[in-house]
Design a protein around this motif. Structure first.
Motif, PDB file in Angstrom:
ATOM      1  N   GLN A   1     -67.649 -44.588  35.011  1.00 40.73           N
ATOM      2  CA  GLN A   1     -68.876 -43.952  35.622  1.00 40.73           C
ATOM      3  C   GLN A   1     -68.767 -42.790  36.299  1.00 40.73           C
ATOM      4  O   GLN A   1     -68.154 -42.850  37.403  1.00 40.73           O
ATOM      5  CB  GLN A   1     -69.928 -45.172  35.997  1.00 40.73           C
ATOM      6  N   PHE A   2     -70.059 -42.063  36.119  1.00 41.99           N
ATOM      7  CA  PHE A   2     -70.396 -40.930  36.977  1.00 41.99           C
ATOM      8  C   PHE A   2     -71.703 -40.803  37.586  1.00 41.99           C
ATOM      9  O   PHE A   2     -72.531 -41.287  37.125  1.00 41.99           O
ATOM     10  CB  PHE A   2     -70.022 -39.645  36.579  1.00 41.99           C
ATOM     11  N   LEU A   3     -71.686 -40.475  39.157  1.00 43.06           N
ATOM     12  CA  LEU A   3     -72.966 -40.337  39.733  1.00 43.06           C
ATOM     13  C   LEU A   3     -72.780 -39.137  40.603  1.00 43.06           C
ATOM     14  O   LEU A   3     -72.132 -39.071  40.976  1.00 43.06           O
ATOM     15  CB  LEU A   3     -73.610 -41.554  40.120  1.00 43.06           C
ATOM     16  N   LEU A   4     -74.257 -38.583  40.605  1.00 44.71           N
ATOM     17  CA  LEU A   4     -74.233 -37.779  41.792  1.00 44.71           C
ATOM     18  C   LEU A   4     -75.179 -38.150  42.980  1.00 44.71           C
ATOM     19  O   LEU A   4     -76.147 -38.792  42.687  1.00 44.71           O
ATOM     20  CB  LEU A   4     -75.052 -36.473  41.144  1.00 44.71           C
TER      21      LEU A   4
ATOM     22  N   TRP B   1     -77.486 -40.907  37.917  1.00 40.49           N
ATOM     23  CA  TRP B   1     -76.338 -41.418  37.025  1.00 40.49           C
ATOM     24  C   TRP B   1     -76.344 -40.296  35.927  1.00 40.49           C
ATOM     25  O   TRP B   1     -77.225 -39.871  35.436  1.00 40.49           O
ATOM     26  CB  TRP B   1     -76.387 -42.598  36.555  1.00 40.49           C
ATOM     27  N   LEU B   2     -75.063 -40.159  35.524  1.00 44.79           N
ATOM     28  CA  LEU B   2     -74.528 -39.403  34.249  1.00 44.79           C
ATOM     29  C   LEU B   2     -74.477 -40.284  33.144  1.00 44.79           C
ATOM     30  O   LEU B   2     -73.941 -41.309  33.434  1.00 44.79           O
ATOM     31  CB  LEU B   2     -73.361 -38.481  34.499  1.00 44.79           C
ATOM     32  N   PRO B   3     -74.863 -39.933  32.200  1.00 43.26           N
ATOM     33  CA  PRO B   3     -74.739 -40.814  30.959  1.00 43.26           C
ATOM     34  C   PRO B   3     -73.121 -40.950  30.679  1.00 43.26           C
ATOM     35  O   PRO B   3     -72.593 -40.163  30.805  1.00 43.26           O
ATOM     36  CB  PRO B   3     -75.215 -40.051  29.612  1.00 43.26           C
TER      37      PRO B   3
ATOM     38  N   ARG C   1     -65.055 -36.336  42.750  1.00 40.89           N
ATOM     39  CA  ARG C   1     -64.641 -35.566  41.943  1.00 40.89           C
ATOM     40  C   ARG C   1     -64.999 -33.931  42.174  1.00 40.89           C
ATOM     41  O   ARG C   1     -64.208 -33.278  41.824  1.00 40.89           O
ATOM     42  CB  ARG C   1     -64.926 -35.838  40.214  1.00 40.89           C
ATOM     43  N   ARG C   2     -66.090 -33.843  42.520  1.00 41.99           N
ATOM     44  CA  ARG C   2     -66.605 -32.460  42.931  1.00 41.99           C
ATOM     45  C   ARG C   2     -67.542 -32.658  44.165  1.00 41.99           C
ATOM     46  O   ARG C   2     -68.190 -33.419  44.678  1.00 41.99           O
ATOM     47  CB  ARG C   2     -67.539 -32.030  41.837  1.00 41.99           C
ATOM     48  N   VAL C   3     -67.493 -31.572  45.226  1.00 40.76           N
ATOM     49  CA  VAL C   3     -68.572 -31.284  46.142  1.00 40.76           C
ATOM     50  C   VAL C   3     -68.974 -29.920  45.957  1.00 40.76           C
ATOM     51  O   VAL C   3     -68.434 -28.945  46.021  1.00 40.76           O
ATOM     52  CB  VAL C   3     -67.464 -31.496  47.422  1.00 40.76           C
TER      53      VAL C   3
ATOM     54  N   LEU D   1     -70.322 -35.422  43.196  1.00 37.57           N
ATOM     55  CA  LEU D   1     -69.951 -36.120  42.062  1.00 37.57           C
ATOM     56  C   LEU D   1     -69.021 -36.972  42.279  1.00 37.57           C
ATOM     57  O   LEU D   1     -67.843 -36.860  42.512  1.00 37.57           O
ATOM     58  CB  LEU D   1     -69.677 -35.071  40.822  1.00 37.57           C
ATOM     59  N   TRP D   2     -69.604 -38.495  41.851  1.00 33.56           N
ATOM     60  CA  TRP D   2     -68.258 -39.396  42.068  1.00 33.56           C
ATOM     61  C   TRP D   2     -67.929 -40.133  41.032  1.00 33.56           C
ATOM     62  O   TRP D   2     -68.806 -40.102  40.017  1.00 33.56           O
ATOM     63  CB  TRP D   2     -69.130 -40.422  43.198  1.00 33.56           C
TER      64      TRP D   2
END
Length: 450
Positions: free
Chosen positions: A107-110, A99-101, A167-169, A119-120
């Protein structure tokens, strides 16, 4: 510690299967991770799916159900792929979630499989716009000639919807299988590690990364060790550690050089020549490494032990805990059935005073660093009833004196193993992945284990 552990209702991963002996490979949980507040808990499985659980808001005021989590969102993170150049199938299995802070409402997680990191964004929507001028209620474009007046669109309340979007791949950055990802304390970069290399990424840049560790020899026949895990320091963005299959830890400082092949510190325990055997190198391989929340200590797990290292003492571990020493006499059979290669993870509690790691027979172990007490507990269907208190278990070594309720080492089920565990960052709530089931337990008094 064992007597004060209370079981909350079990959260089952995609439902209990009617046949207890049959488990679909895709349903096996492969990673577990709390977010930074502990309000969300994510699991990944071998089928490439991510399930996010959310803590029930009303449960915080209920002393016996503070560990109540329910499914928040489920999505397919990775699909099976095929590398045509190497004729290699790439599994969809989720190796790690981080998880990203939280920076805003979302919320964002890898998440990563063997090759691709994604990145979601996880966000909520409880309003929808209505009253468009050029669209009707069904979303179809109106005939402009029928529009006789202008209206201001309004937001109307709707049922809460959780939206998950990529959001990112970060695709194909590694030649070998990714075993670790770790978000930096600067919240802008993260690193990914495979067997021979560690790459540094910026979260906004997907088409390139910087190689910061490369242990690949010119001739692969000279290869003597591989990278098994890597993690950033929780407070100093320039420091990171990686572990190896030889049982060593290397602390690196990115301020010293762009390529951190030369470590700042090497943590290695001298080998006892009298205890050396055929299995010594296999069981000394570090399967997981975690910085303490304070950043002062390192927790590592090898096959038989968990060790706590002080960053200021490289010569030997500060503490060594025997996880299942009774298996020493079984190493030959464990080698034959490949269990000796199982990779167990480890976890700190919020105050760094207790450590946790998994074992076989759905057992997991907790060690109190202050009192030196330890306990063996079991994650099972029997213990999953609400408010059921977990009873400490004890394994009797081969040839040892057996007490009532002791379990013989010969009767352990090596197909039931707890490889993945997580501890709530602030409270005594733990998540245990046992094959395709997720168990969440809370401390009976929900008090810190100081």
């Amino acid at each position: 510690m064992g007597e004060d552990t209370d079981a909350t209702p079990t959260l089952n991963h995609r439902g209990f299967l009617p046949d207890h002996n049959y488990v679909t490979e895709a349903d096996i949980i492969s990673t577990v991770e709390f977010n930074h507040t502990g309000e969300l808990l994510a699991t990944g499985d071998k089928g490439g799916r991510v399930v996010i659980f959310q803590r029930e808001p009303e449960s915080k005021s209920e002393p016996f159900s503070q560990g109540e989590y329910n499914v928040y969102s489920t999505f397919q993170s990775h699909e099976p792929e095929f590398d045509y150049l190497k004729s290699l199938e790439i599994e969809e299995k989720i190796n790690k979630i981080r998880w990203l802070p939280q920076q805003n409402a979302a919320q964002f997680l890898l998440s990563t499989n063997d090759k691709t990191i994604k990145l979601w964004k996880v966000s909520e929507r409880d309003k929808r716009p209505e009253g468009y001028n050029l669209k009707d209620e069904e979303g179809r474009i109106k005939d402009i000639s029928t529009v006789t007046s202008l209206q201001v669109p309004v937001l109307m309340p709707m049922d809460l919807m959780v939206e998950v979007s990529p959001r990112r791949v970060f695709a194909n950055p590694h030649t070998y299988h990714v075993n670790s990802i770790s978000v930096n304390s600067d919240y802008m970069t993260y690193m990914s590690a495979d067997d021979l290399r560690i790459n540094l990424w910026h979260l906004d840049i997907t088409d390139r990364s910087f190689n910061i560790v490369d242990i690949k020899p010119v001739n692969m026949e000279d290869l003597t060790e591989v990278i098994t895990a890597a993690e950033f320091h929780p407070h100093h963005c320039n420091l990171f550690v990686y572990s190896s299959s030889k049982g060593t830890l290397r602390l690196c400082d990115m301020r010293e050089a762009a390529l951190c092949d030369k470590h700042s510190k090497l943590f290695e325990e001298p080998e006892d020549p009298s205890a050396r055997s055929f299995f010594s190198e296999i069981i000394s391989s570090v399967s997981d490494v975690k910085f303490s929340h304070s950043g002062r200590y390192l927790l590592t797990r090898d096959y038989l032990t968990a060790k706590v290292w002080d960053l200021n003492m490289e010569s030997k571990p500060l503490e060594t805990y025997q996880v299942h020493d009774y298996l020493r006499s079984k190493l030959c059979s464990l080698y034959e059935n490949d269990c000796i290669f199982d990779k167990f993870e480890c976890a700190w509690n919020g105050s760094d005073s207790v450590i946790m790691t998994g074992a076989y027979n759905n057992f997991f172990r907790m060690f109190d660093r202050n009192t030196k007490r330890d306990v063996t507990l079991e994650a099972s269907r029997e213990s999953s009833k609400p408010r059921a208190v977990l009873k400490p278990r004890r394994v009797c070594a081969a040839g040892g004196k057996r007490r009532k309720d002791d379990i013989s080492v010969d009767s352990l089920d090596f197909t039931k193993k707890i490889l993945h565990t997580a501890w709530h960052p602030n409270e005594n709530i733990i998540a245990i992945a046992a094959t395709n089931n997720l168990y969440i337990f809370q401390d009976k008094l929900n008090s810190e284990m100081h």
